[in-house]
Design a protein around this motif. Sequence first.
Motif, PDB file in Angstrom:
ATOM      1  N   LEU B 303      11.031 -44.332 -32.242  1.00 37.72           N
ATOM      2  CA  LEU B 303       9.284 -44.320 -32.801  1.00 37.72           C
ATOM      3  C   LEU B 303       9.576 -45.297 -34.127  1.00 37.72           C
ATOM      4  O   LEU B 303       8.806 -46.320 -34.461  1.00 37.72           O
ATOM      5  CB  LEU B 303       8.761 -43.089 -32.918  1.00 37.72           C
ATOM      6  CG  LEU B 303       7.551 -43.192 -33.355  1.00 37.72           C
ATOM      7  CD1 LEU B 303       6.698 -43.195 -31.993  1.00 37.72           C
ATOM      8  CD2 LEU B 303       6.735 -41.867 -33.993  1.00 37.72           C
ATOM      9  N   ASN B 304      10.281 -44.715 -35.073  1.00 33.03           N
ATOM     10  CA  ASN B 304      10.636 -45.593 -36.130  1.00 33.03           C
ATOM     11  C   ASN B 304      10.979 -46.954 -36.408  1.00 33.03           C
ATOM     12  O   ASN B 304      10.379 -47.878 -36.929  1.00 33.03           O
ATOM     13  CB  ASN B 304      11.513 -44.988 -37.365  1.00 33.03           C
ATOM     14  CG  ASN B 304      10.692 -43.464 -38.030  1.00 33.03           C
ATOM     15  OD1 ASN B 304       9.837 -43.309 -37.766  1.00 33.03           O
ATOM     16  ND2 ASN B 304      11.648 -42.701 -38.610  1.00 33.03           N
ATOM     17  N   VAL B 319      12.834 -61.789 -35.664  1.00 37.71           N
ATOM     18  CA  VAL B 319      13.661 -60.778 -35.502  1.00 37.71           C
ATOM     19  C   VAL B 319      14.424 -60.746 -34.248  1.00 37.71           C
ATOM     20  O   VAL B 319      14.576 -61.656 -33.727  1.00 37.71           O
ATOM     21  CB  VAL B 319      12.653 -59.510 -35.170  1.00 37.71           C
ATOM     22  CG1 VAL B 319      11.835 -59.123 -36.625  1.00 37.71           C
ATOM     23  CG2 VAL B 319      11.696 -59.662 -34.110  1.00 37.71           C
ATOM     24  N   GLY B 320      15.511 -59.800 -34.022  1.00 40.68           N
ATOM     25  CA  GLY B 320      16.103 -59.668 -32.908  1.00 40.68           C
ATOM     26  C   GLY B 320      15.506 -59.566 -31.563  1.00 40.68           C
ATOM     27  O   GLY B 320      14.253 -59.418 -31.825  1.00 40.68           O
ATOM     28  N   PRO B 321      16.195 -59.712 -30.464  1.00 38.99           N
ATOM     29  CA  PRO B 321      15.451 -59.811 -29.360  1.00 38.99           C
ATOM     30  C   PRO B 321      14.833 -58.439 -28.794  1.00 38.99           C
ATOM     31  O   PRO B 321      13.841 -58.655 -28.019  1.00 38.99           O
ATOM     32  CB  PRO B 321      16.519 -60.230 -28.240  1.00 38.99           C
ATOM     33  CG  PRO B 321      18.092 -59.609 -28.791  1.00 38.99           C
ATOM     34  CD  PRO B 321      17.743 -59.727 -30.631  1.00 38.99           C
ATOM     35  N   GLU B 322      15.158 -57.392 -29.317  1.00 34.30           N
ATOM     36  CA  GLU B 322      14.338 -56.218 -28.723  1.00 34.30           C
ATOM     37  C   GLU B 322      14.357 -54.859 -29.940  1.00 34.30           C
ATOM     38  O   GLU B 322      15.029 -54.922 -30.824  1.00 34.30           O
ATOM     39  CB  GLU B 322      15.049 -55.552 -27.671  1.00 34.30           C
ATOM     40  CG  GLU B 322      16.660 -54.971 -27.914  1.00 34.30           C
ATOM     41  CD  GLU B 322      17.116 -54.911 -26.579  1.00 34.30           C
ATOM     42  OE1 GLU B 322      16.567 -53.644 -25.949  1.00 34.30           O
ATOM     43  OE2 GLU B 322      18.152 -55.126 -26.164  1.00 34.30           O
ATOM     44  N   PRO B 323      13.392 -53.980 -29.794  1.00 34.41           N
ATOM     45  CA  PRO B 323      13.530 -53.091 -30.646  1.00 34.41           C
ATOM     46  C   PRO B 323      14.626 -51.903 -30.577  1.00 34.41           C
ATOM     47  O   PRO B 323      14.542 -51.621 -29.538  1.00 34.41           O
ATOM     48  CB  PRO B 323      12.073 -52.413 -30.678  1.00 34.41           C
ATOM     49  CG  PRO B 323      11.568 -52.684 -29.432  1.00 34.41           C
ATOM     50  CD  PRO B 323      12.425 -54.024 -29.139  1.00 34.41           C
ATOM     51  N   ASN B 324      15.321 -51.792 -31.533  1.00 30.98           N
ATOM     52  CA  ASN B 324      16.440 -50.867 -31.516  1.00 30.98           C
ATOM     53  C   ASN B 324      16.565 -50.316 -32.902  1.00 30.98           C
ATOM     54  O   ASN B 324      16.174 -50.866 -33.735  1.00 30.98           O
ATOM     55  CB  ASN B 324      17.693 -51.254 -30.842  1.00 30.98           C
ATOM     56  CG  ASN B 324      18.074 -51.032 -29.089  1.00 30.98           C
ATOM     57  OD1 ASN B 324      17.452 -49.864 -28.993  1.00 30.98           O
ATOM     58  ND2 ASN B 324      18.358 -51.983 -28.793  1.00 30.98           N
ATOM     59  N   PRO B 325      17.275 -49.297 -33.178  1.00 36.76           N
ATOM     60  CA  PRO B 325      17.651 -48.790 -34.445  1.00 36.76           C
ATOM     61  C   PRO B 325      18.516 -49.881 -35.367  1.00 36.76           C
ATOM     62  O   PRO B 325      18.443 -49.880 -36.493  1.00 36.76           O
ATOM     63  CB  PRO B 325      18.565 -47.611 -34.203  1.00 36.76           C
ATOM     64  CG  PRO B 325      18.183 -47.229 -32.949  1.00 36.76           C
ATOM     65  CD  PRO B 325      18.111 -48.342 -32.193  1.00 36.76           C
ATOM     66  N   VAL B 326      19.066 -50.945 -34.937  1.00 37.16           N
ATOM     67  CA  VAL B 326      19.484 -51.920 -35.611  1.00 37.16           C
ATOM     68  C   VAL B 326      18.563 -53.183 -35.387  1.00 37.16           C
ATOM     69  O   VAL B 326      17.962 -53.375 -34.422  1.00 37.16           O
ATOM     70  CB  VAL B 326      20.859 -52.684 -35.136  1.00 37.16           C
ATOM     71  CG1 VAL B 326      21.040 -53.989 -35.682  1.00 37.16           C
ATOM     72  CG2 VAL B 326      21.625 -51.419 -35.067  1.00 37.16           C
ATOM     73  N   SER B 369      19.094 -50.940 -40.607  1.00 35.33           N
ATOM     74  CA  SER B 369      19.267 -49.765 -39.616  1.00 35.33           C
ATOM     75  C   SER B 369      18.167 -48.746 -39.756  1.00 35.33           C
ATOM     76  O   SER B 369      17.940 -48.369 -41.133  1.00 35.33           O
ATOM     77  CB  SER B 369      20.738 -49.215 -39.548  1.00 35.33           C
ATOM     78  OG  SER B 369      21.111 -48.843 -40.937  1.00 35.33           O
ATOM     79  N   ILE B 370      17.669 -48.157 -38.859  1.00 33.36           N
ATOM     80  CA  ILE B 370      16.525 -47.408 -38.996  1.00 33.36           C
ATOM     81  C   ILE B 370      17.014 -46.008 -38.789  1.00 33.36           C
ATOM     82  O   ILE B 370      18.008 -45.899 -37.985  1.00 33.36           O
ATOM     83  CB  ILE B 370      15.465 -47.624 -38.134  1.00 33.36           C
ATOM     84  CG1 ILE B 370      15.352 -49.241 -37.911  1.00 33.36           C
ATOM     85  CG2 ILE B 370      14.253 -46.992 -38.469  1.00 33.36           C
ATOM     86  CD1 ILE B 370      15.057 -49.793 -39.291  1.00 33.36           C
ATOM     87  N   SER B 371      16.398 -44.919 -39.490  1.00 33.49           N
ATOM     88  CA  SER B 371      16.821 -43.526 -39.281  1.00 33.49           C
ATOM     89  C   SER B 371      15.681 -42.661 -38.734  1.00 33.49           C
ATOM     90  O   SER B 371      14.698 -42.796 -39.166  1.00 33.49           O
ATOM     91  CB  SER B 371      17.324 -43.056 -40.721  1.00 33.49           C
ATOM     92  OG  SER B 371      17.605 -41.588 -40.481  1.00 33.49           O
ATOM     93  N   GLN B 378       8.296 -44.138 -46.151  1.00 34.86           N
ATOM     94  CA  GLN B 378       9.286 -45.144 -46.561  1.00 34.86           C
ATOM     95  C   GLN B 378       9.415 -46.614 -45.891  1.00 34.86           C
ATOM     96  O   GLN B 378       9.722 -47.440 -46.280  1.00 34.86           O
ATOM     97  CB  GLN B 378      10.641 -44.274 -46.397  1.00 34.86           C
ATOM     98  CG  GLN B 378      10.773 -43.217 -47.455  1.00 34.86           C
ATOM     99  CD  GLN B 378      12.105 -42.263 -46.966  1.00 34.86           C
ATOM    100  OE1 GLN B 378      12.461 -41.974 -46.092  1.00 34.86           O
ATOM    101  NE2 GLN B 378      12.719 -41.949 -48.104  1.00 34.86           N
ATOM    102  N   ILE B 379       8.981 -46.283 -44.499  1.00 33.20           N
ATOM    103  CA  ILE B 379       9.113 -47.529 -43.511  1.00 33.20           C
ATOM    104  C   ILE B 379       8.047 -48.444 -44.097  1.00 33.20           C
ATOM    105  O   ILE B 379       8.127 -49.622 -44.090  1.00 33.20           O
ATOM    106  CB  ILE B 379       8.804 -46.972 -42.267  1.00 33.20           C
ATOM    107  CG1 ILE B 379       9.857 -46.264 -41.662  1.00 33.20           C
ATOM    108  CG2 ILE B 379       8.594 -48.159 -41.351  1.00 33.20           C
ATOM    109  CD1 ILE B 379       9.941 -45.793 -40.236  1.00 33.20           C
TER     110      ILE B 379
END
Lengths: 84, 413
Positions: B303-304, B319-326, B369-371, B378-379
């Motif tokens: 979600l984050n 941004v990079g090609p897809e949403p991921n924690p990186v 990197s997202i947590s 924070q986000i």
Amino acid sequence: LTDHVNSIEAGVIELLAHRVPADTRVTAESRIVGDLGLDSVAVLDFIQDVEDRFDLSIPLERVAEVQTIGELSVAIQTLKRADR
Amino acid sequence: MALLSKFDDMRAALQALAAGGRNPFDVRFEKIVSATEAVLDGRSCLLFGTNNYLGLTFDESCIAASERSLRAGGTGTTGSRIANGTYGDHVLLEQRIAEFYGKRAAMIFTTGYQANLGLISTLAGRDDHLLIDADSHASIYDACKLSAAEVIRFRHNDADDLARRLRRLQGSTGHCIIVTEGIFSMLGDSAKLREIASVKREMGATLVVDEAHSLGTRGQHGRGVCEDAGVESDVDFVVGTFSKSLGAIGGFAVSDLPDFELLRTACRPYMFTASLPPAIVGSVTAALERIATDASLGERVRLNSGKLYRALAQEGFAVGPEPNPVVALKMPDKETAVRFWNRLLEQGVYANLALPPATPGSLSLIRCSISAAHSEAQINAALSIMTAVGRELGILDPERKTTAAQAAERVSA
């Protein structure tokens, strides 16, 4: 056979033209790392172009052995003969 | 000539980088406050570059387990398992990992780097062929150097290219071992595992997947991109790390291979280094339990990640090609990347500066990197600082902004 290597060399130099600055002089004696301003990843990307062009796979340990465009062309010819 | 003159170019590059502000490879935090916050130069700093995907480094149950193991087993094992013996907790952790993945056996290593180094270099012998994704992590490349096998790179995430290269190897002796990753560490894109597994089946190869960035962050049960893609039965070996989602250090490999145990006496990076100390084994076992029993951790990090990724895209970042924690922000050039990174840090956001040759396609990146532990506040704070710096440096593209907005509309419609 020399003709064959020469035509491979010409193909390799043509591929390099897309990756080095326009005024860079590339010959069979050019060292791939050192003379052409490519970093290690850029060299491997260039090798992928070469692999596509000549329809073969060049193992990483072979890439490490070749220093010049001429040596790379001979390696391509050898691999082509082995149909790899 | 001086011994280290071979690094003259590197020295010059580092000096140039440091001239732009700080040395990005030598950031010294005074205090780590939590999984998402540190103190730097006396000021609070949000951590958006530490791969602490599930925020378990300060988890109470993990700390308590680690303390218990430390008291019970001491500070270290003082040697390797083949020389000094195995502790009961090593075996327990291996059993838990194997159960988590539903595989027959697991082997733990002292770092994630050594897990790749050990497994890949030992599996691939002289007559074998390693086929690795071109964007593979350094530990996979180093494993290839340690192996006696022939090493061939296939185009990043390109199953057709992989198939072509495997076909060229038909008729040669030895096994073909494909190595790829779940989520790639720089751009945060996922491997196309369905296509790759299908090539693997068709060509009778062996498949190794490194889920370093996807353990706990992907898959309904946290078993990574292999689980998401529904290819777990096709994957012969999963490799992973304890240093990201599990909040400690170490690595592992799991497999259904009947003779897997043989590797313990063949794998040099396993045999000739000290085994994991009790405190680490304790916290990792507890962290794995947390993942196995609390699906909300994975849900929250997804979600984050999705929230920050979409918001950055909508602001006009590349941004990079897809949403991921990186989440990677592509910078127009190295100098802008260095300035962006320094400006972020000045304003209290720590992310990673990733430059060629450590990046694919010679890209200059700000890698976040997202947590799961990042709060909404924070986000939002990180987003607003990144956007302000992006605007200041003139790298937000209004056209990208429109495209992202249209894409978001299509998704919600």
